[in-house]
Design a protein around this motif. Sequence first.
Motif, PDB file in Angstrom:
ATOM      1  N   LEU A 196       4.658 -19.248  -6.206  1.00 39.45           N
ATOM      2  CA  LEU A 196       4.982 -20.203  -7.269  1.00 39.45           C
ATOM      3  C   LEU A 196       6.356 -20.833  -7.069  1.00 39.45           C
ATOM      4  CD1 LEU A 196       3.526 -18.285 -10.344  1.00 39.45           C
ATOM      5  CD2 LEU A 196       2.689 -20.435  -9.372  1.00 39.45           C
ATOM      6  N   ASP A 197       7.125 -20.271  -6.178  1.00 43.03           N
ATOM      7  CA  ASP A 197       8.394 -20.889  -5.780  1.00 43.03           C
ATOM      8  C   ASP A 197       8.070 -22.085  -4.883  1.00 43.03           C
ATOM      9  OD1 ASP A 197      10.817 -21.580  -4.462  1.00 43.03           O
ATOM     10  OD2 ASP A 197      11.568 -19.521  -4.625  1.00 43.03           O
ATOM     11  N   ASN A 198       8.463 -23.286  -5.312  1.00 40.58           N
ATOM     12  CA  ASN A 198       8.117 -24.494  -4.560  1.00 40.58           C
ATOM     13  C   ASN A 198       8.668 -24.483  -3.144  1.00 40.58           C
ATOM     14  OD1 ASN A 198       6.664 -25.657  -6.653  1.00 40.58           O
ATOM     15  ND2 ASN A 198       8.477 -26.620  -7.552  1.00 40.58           N
ATOM     16  N   ARG A 199       9.712 -23.717  -2.923  1.00 39.07           N
ATOM     17  CA  ARG A 199      10.272 -23.650  -1.571  1.00 39.07           C
ATOM     18  C   ARG A 199       9.367 -22.849  -0.639  1.00 39.07           C
ATOM     19  NH1 ARG A 199      15.780 -20.877  -3.068  1.00 39.07           N
ATOM     20  NH2 ARG A 199      14.198 -19.673  -4.211  1.00 39.07           N
ATOM     21  N   ILE A 200       8.478 -22.043  -1.190  1.00 42.87           N
ATOM     22  CA  ILE A 200       7.606 -21.188  -0.391  1.00 42.87           C
ATOM     23  C   ILE A 200       6.172 -21.688  -0.407  1.00 42.87           C
ATOM     24  CG2 ILE A 200       6.680 -18.843  -0.158  1.00 42.87           C
ATOM     25  CD1 ILE A 200       9.331 -17.834  -1.364  1.00 42.87           C
ATOM     26  N   GLY A 201       5.610 -21.875  -1.604  1.00 36.62           N
ATOM     27  CA  GLY A 201       4.233 -22.354  -1.736  1.00 36.62           C
ATOM     28  C   GLY A 201       3.220 -21.242  -1.545  1.00 36.62           C
ATOM     29  N   GLY A 202       2.079 -21.364  -2.184  1.00 42.53           N
ATOM     30  CA  GLY A 202       1.090 -20.295  -2.200  1.00 42.53           C
ATOM     31  C   GLY A 202       0.099 -20.305  -1.054  1.00 42.53           C
ATOM     32  N   LYS A 203       0.020 -21.393  -0.280  1.00 44.95           N
ATOM     33  CA  LYS A 203      -0.975 -21.464   0.790  1.00 44.95           C
ATOM     34  C   LYS A 203      -0.593 -20.535   1.943  1.00 44.95           C
ATOM     35  CE  LYS A 203      -2.658 -26.117  -0.206  1.00 44.95           C
ATOM     36  NZ  LYS A 203      -2.863 -27.495   0.306  1.00 44.95           N
ATOM     37  N   PHE A 204      -1.616 -19.958   2.555  1.00 44.90           N
ATOM     38  CA  PHE A 204      -1.463 -19.063   3.704  1.00 44.90           C
ATOM     39  C   PHE A 204      -0.742 -17.769   3.336  1.00 44.90           C
ATOM     40  CE2 PHE A 204      -2.469 -23.067   5.596  1.00 44.90           C
ATOM     41  CZ  PHE A 204      -3.238 -22.752   6.699  1.00 44.90           C
ATOM     42  N   LEU A 205      -0.803 -17.396   2.065  1.00 46.66           N
ATOM     43  CA  LEU A 205      -0.251 -16.114   1.629  1.00 46.66           C
ATOM     44  C   LEU A 205      -1.383 -15.194   1.166  1.00 46.66           C
ATOM     45  CD1 LEU A 205       3.008 -17.084  -0.335  1.00 46.66           C
ATOM     46  CD2 LEU A 205       2.823 -16.031   1.933  1.00 46.66           C
ATOM     47  N   HIS A 206      -2.446 -15.141   1.946  1.00 49.65           N
ATOM     48  CA  HIS A 206      -3.591 -14.298   1.609  1.00 49.65           C
ATOM     49  C   HIS A 206      -3.681 -13.177   2.637  1.00 49.65           C
ATOM     50  CE1 HIS A 206      -4.822 -17.246  -1.360  1.00 49.65           C
ATOM     51  NE2 HIS A 206      -4.697 -18.190  -0.432  1.00 49.65           N
ATOM     52  N   ALA A 207      -3.421 -11.962   2.190  1.00 48.23           N
ATOM     53  CA  ALA A 207      -3.437 -10.819   3.105  1.00 48.23           C
ATOM     54  C   ALA A 207      -4.842 -10.578   3.640  1.00 48.23           C
ATOM     55  CB  ALA A 207      -2.925  -9.571   2.394  1.00 48.23           C
ATOM     56  N   GLY A 208      -4.910 -10.144   4.894  1.00 44.28           N
ATOM     57  CA  GLY A 208      -6.208  -9.897   5.505  1.00 44.28           C
ATOM     58  C   GLY A 208      -6.078  -9.196   6.835  1.00 44.28           C
ATOM     59  N   PRO A 209      -7.081  -9.343   7.682  1.00 43.51           N
ATOM     60  CA  PRO A 209      -7.102  -8.608   8.955  1.00 43.51           C
ATOM     61  C   PRO A 209      -6.384  -9.302  10.103  1.00 43.51           C
ATOM     62  CG  PRO A 209      -9.187  -9.723   8.655  1.00 43.51           C
ATOM     63  CD  PRO A 209      -8.375  -9.999   7.409  1.00 43.51           C
ATOM     64  N   GLU A 222       0.825  -1.205   0.000  1.00 40.34           N
ATOM     65  CA  GLU A 222       0.000   0.000   0.000  1.00 40.34           C
ATOM     66  C   GLU A 222       0.861   1.258   0.000  1.00 40.34           C
ATOM     67  OE1 GLU A 222      -2.848  -0.123   3.172  1.00 40.34           O
ATOM     68  OE2 GLU A 222      -3.691  -2.035   2.534  1.00 40.34           O
ATOM     69  N   ALA A 223       1.983   1.205   0.715  1.00 37.39           N
ATOM     70  CA  ALA A 223       2.849   2.384   0.823  1.00 37.39           C
ATOM     71  C   ALA A 223       3.595   2.683  -0.470  1.00 37.39           C
ATOM     72  CB  ALA A 223       3.854   2.197   1.963  1.00 37.39           C
ATOM     73  N   VAL A 224       3.906   1.628  -1.245  1.00 40.71           N
ATOM     74  CA  VAL A 224       4.709   1.834  -2.464  1.00 40.71           C
ATOM     75  C   VAL A 224       3.901   1.608  -3.736  1.00 40.71           C
ATOM     76  CG1 VAL A 224       6.825   1.212  -1.246  1.00 40.71           C
ATOM     77  CG2 VAL A 224       5.580  -0.557  -2.526  1.00 40.71           C
ATOM     78  N   GLU A 225       2.580   1.479  -3.606  1.00 39.17           N
ATOM     79  CA  GLU A 225       1.675   1.294  -4.749  1.00 39.17           C
ATOM     80  C   GLU A 225       1.984   0.019  -5.536  1.00 39.17           C
ATOM     81  OE1 GLU A 225       1.300   4.794  -7.099  1.00 39.17           O
ATOM     82  OE2 GLU A 225       0.701   6.059  -5.419  1.00 39.17           O
ATOM     83  N   ALA A 226       2.137  -1.068  -4.795  1.00 37.33           N
ATOM     84  CA  ALA A 226       2.275  -2.393  -5.397  1.00 37.33           C
ATOM     85  C   ALA A 226       1.021  -3.206  -5.076  1.00 37.33           C
ATOM     86  CB  ALA A 226       3.526  -3.085  -4.867  1.00 37.33           C
ATOM     87  N   ASP A 227       0.947  -4.427  -5.587  1.00 33.53           N
ATOM     88  CA  ASP A 227      -0.230  -5.277  -5.411  1.00 33.53           C
ATOM     89  C   ASP A 227       0.177  -6.547  -4.678  1.00 33.53           C
ATOM     90  OD1 ASP A 227      -2.316  -7.202  -5.763  1.00 33.53           O
ATOM     91  OD2 ASP A 227      -3.067  -6.076  -7.481  1.00 33.53           O
ATOM     92  N   VAL A 228      -0.329  -6.719  -3.431  1.00 35.87           N
ATOM     93  CA  VAL A 228       0.081  -7.853  -2.611  1.00 35.87           C
ATOM     94  C   VAL A 228      -0.358  -9.183  -3.209  1.00 35.87           C
ATOM     95  CG1 VAL A 228      -1.963  -7.921  -1.107  1.00 35.87           C
ATOM     96  CG2 VAL A 228       0.254  -8.690  -0.237  1.00 35.87           C
ATOM     97  N   GLN A 229      -1.456  -9.195  -3.941  1.00 35.71           N
ATOM     98  CA  GLN A 229      -1.886 -10.464  -4.529  1.00 35.71           C
ATOM     99  C   GLN A 229      -0.929 -10.937  -5.615  1.00 35.71           C
ATOM    100  OE1 GLN A 229      -6.137  -9.453  -5.338  1.00 35.71           O
ATOM    101  NE2 GLN A 229      -6.566 -11.108  -3.900  1.00 35.71           N
ATOM    102  N   HIS A 230      -0.379  -9.988  -6.360  1.00 33.74           N
ATOM    103  CA  HIS A 230       0.627 -10.359  -7.360  1.00 33.74           C
ATOM    104  C   HIS A 230       1.937 -10.758  -6.694  1.00 33.74           C
ATOM    105  CE1 HIS A 230      -1.571  -7.841 -10.677  1.00 33.74           C
ATOM    106  NE2 HIS A 230      -2.234  -8.905 -10.294  1.00 33.74           N
ATOM    107  N   VAL A 231       2.279 -10.060  -5.604  1.00 36.71           N
ATOM    108  CA  VAL A 231       3.481 -10.450  -4.847  1.00 36.71           C
ATOM    109  C   VAL A 231       3.316 -11.866  -4.314  1.00 36.71           C
ATOM    110  CG1 VAL A 231       4.872  -9.988  -2.795  1.00 36.71           C
ATOM    111  CG2 VAL A 231       4.103  -8.082  -4.222  1.00 36.71           C
ATOM    112  N   ALA A 232       2.153 -12.165  -3.721  1.00 39.59           N
ATOM    113  CA  ALA A 232       1.912 -13.489  -3.155  1.00 39.59           C
ATOM    114  C   ALA A 232       1.993 -14.577  -4.229  1.00 39.59           C
ATOM    115  CB  ALA A 232       0.548 -13.528  -2.474  1.00 39.59           C
TER     116      ALA A 232
END
Length: 435
Positions: A244-257, A229-239
């Motif tokens: 997609l890096d198998n070492r990290i994985g996409g689960k539990f990378l959903h920004a929220g409250p 939000e501070a640098v005008e990027a998109d967290v969903q694209h970052v996530a």
Amino acid sequence: MHVAMIGTGYVGLVSGACFADFGHTVTCIDKDAGKIERLQGGGIPIYEPGLDKLVADNVKAGRLFFSTEAADAVKNADAVFIAVGTPSRRGDGHADLTYVYAAAEEIAGLVDGFTVVVTKSTVPVGTGDEIEKIFKRVRPDADVAVVSNPEFLREGAAIEDFKRPDRVVVGTDDDRAREVMRELYRPLYLNETPIVFTSRRTSELIKYAANAFLAMKITFINEIADLCEAVEADVQHVAKGIGLDNRIGGKFLHAGPGYGGSCFPKDTLALVRTARDAGAPVDLIETTVKVNDERKKAMAEKVVRAIESDDLAGKTIGVLGLTFKPNTDDMRDAPSLDIVPALAARGAKVQAFDPEGMGEARHMLKDVEFKEDPYAVAEGADALVIITEWDQFRALDLDRIKLLMNAPVLIDLRNIYKPDDMRARGFRYTSVGRA
């Protein structure tokens, strides 16, 4: 095999029903006579998709029973599971093991012949040792093996998680206990589910380490969302880019409250206390707990900024979703418990709807007017806040919502809508981690 399940809460009821569906004979035991009467009559005390049918089918098949009396079930059991609550202890954050130890005392007086006593409850490292001491004190002649078998059930997907798990963890050094546990989980073993046999203390720690890691992952992406939000990027694209890096994985990378629920808050806190007592502090987890607590409180300020008015007196704010996640009625440590009271304290009138959580929410949230559906919540609202991403909130009639509201202000704390679409529809739209 014959199984006695002590406790008919979330873990005990789901585990008991699933073991029965595997073909075992299971008796679920609880001291709450009202709950047992309800279960015997076909009622389900918790909301979990598919659980009502699973219970009904296995009761009808004569494999699943409910009772307030433990004697016969424990005496005849090959394995007795302890699946009682371990809430955070008031004052110091340690897991309260009162119910676990009380169950062990009762079981010790009832076992007959070799019996595997299994802790299914989430317990700190060393709890199995203490249970063993209870048996030696109460029944020194008892032939038992105390085993750790942590659960990894997600509320809303618990049956699938039990029947098709990533792994089963069993902590024991007893060969006879290993064979009993293999037989209990044989349907999974035949499907090549990894069954990890390890020491009891290691097994106890695996559960806490798993939940702490997932809590850190959620907190990490939430902090990245603030940076976006501070640098005008998109967290969903970052996530997506890092997930997609198998070492990290996409689960539990959903920004929220922030995270809530029955596990992450109490388990991270219990791990912090255990680590401090052991002289090996876990600074990452301590920071995770602190950041998550602060985030839930900060969400109310995010709503206030979106409304563009520090004074909420006379404003009506609609809230969609109160439970900590969809597909459950669990309100424990839900972000709504921080957000809603903070808005009411600013003078706002809050009206809310949740598909399954309003019964519990009525006991936990004051100064809230509960509505029958999302459109009743939107009527007359100066702003609408999505806190929980229930499926029915993903396909709202937005034109109808806009007409019902006093002002078309929507704060989406789960990012279920697209900013460009919302702006095109004439909404003043705020989300998490998106410019």
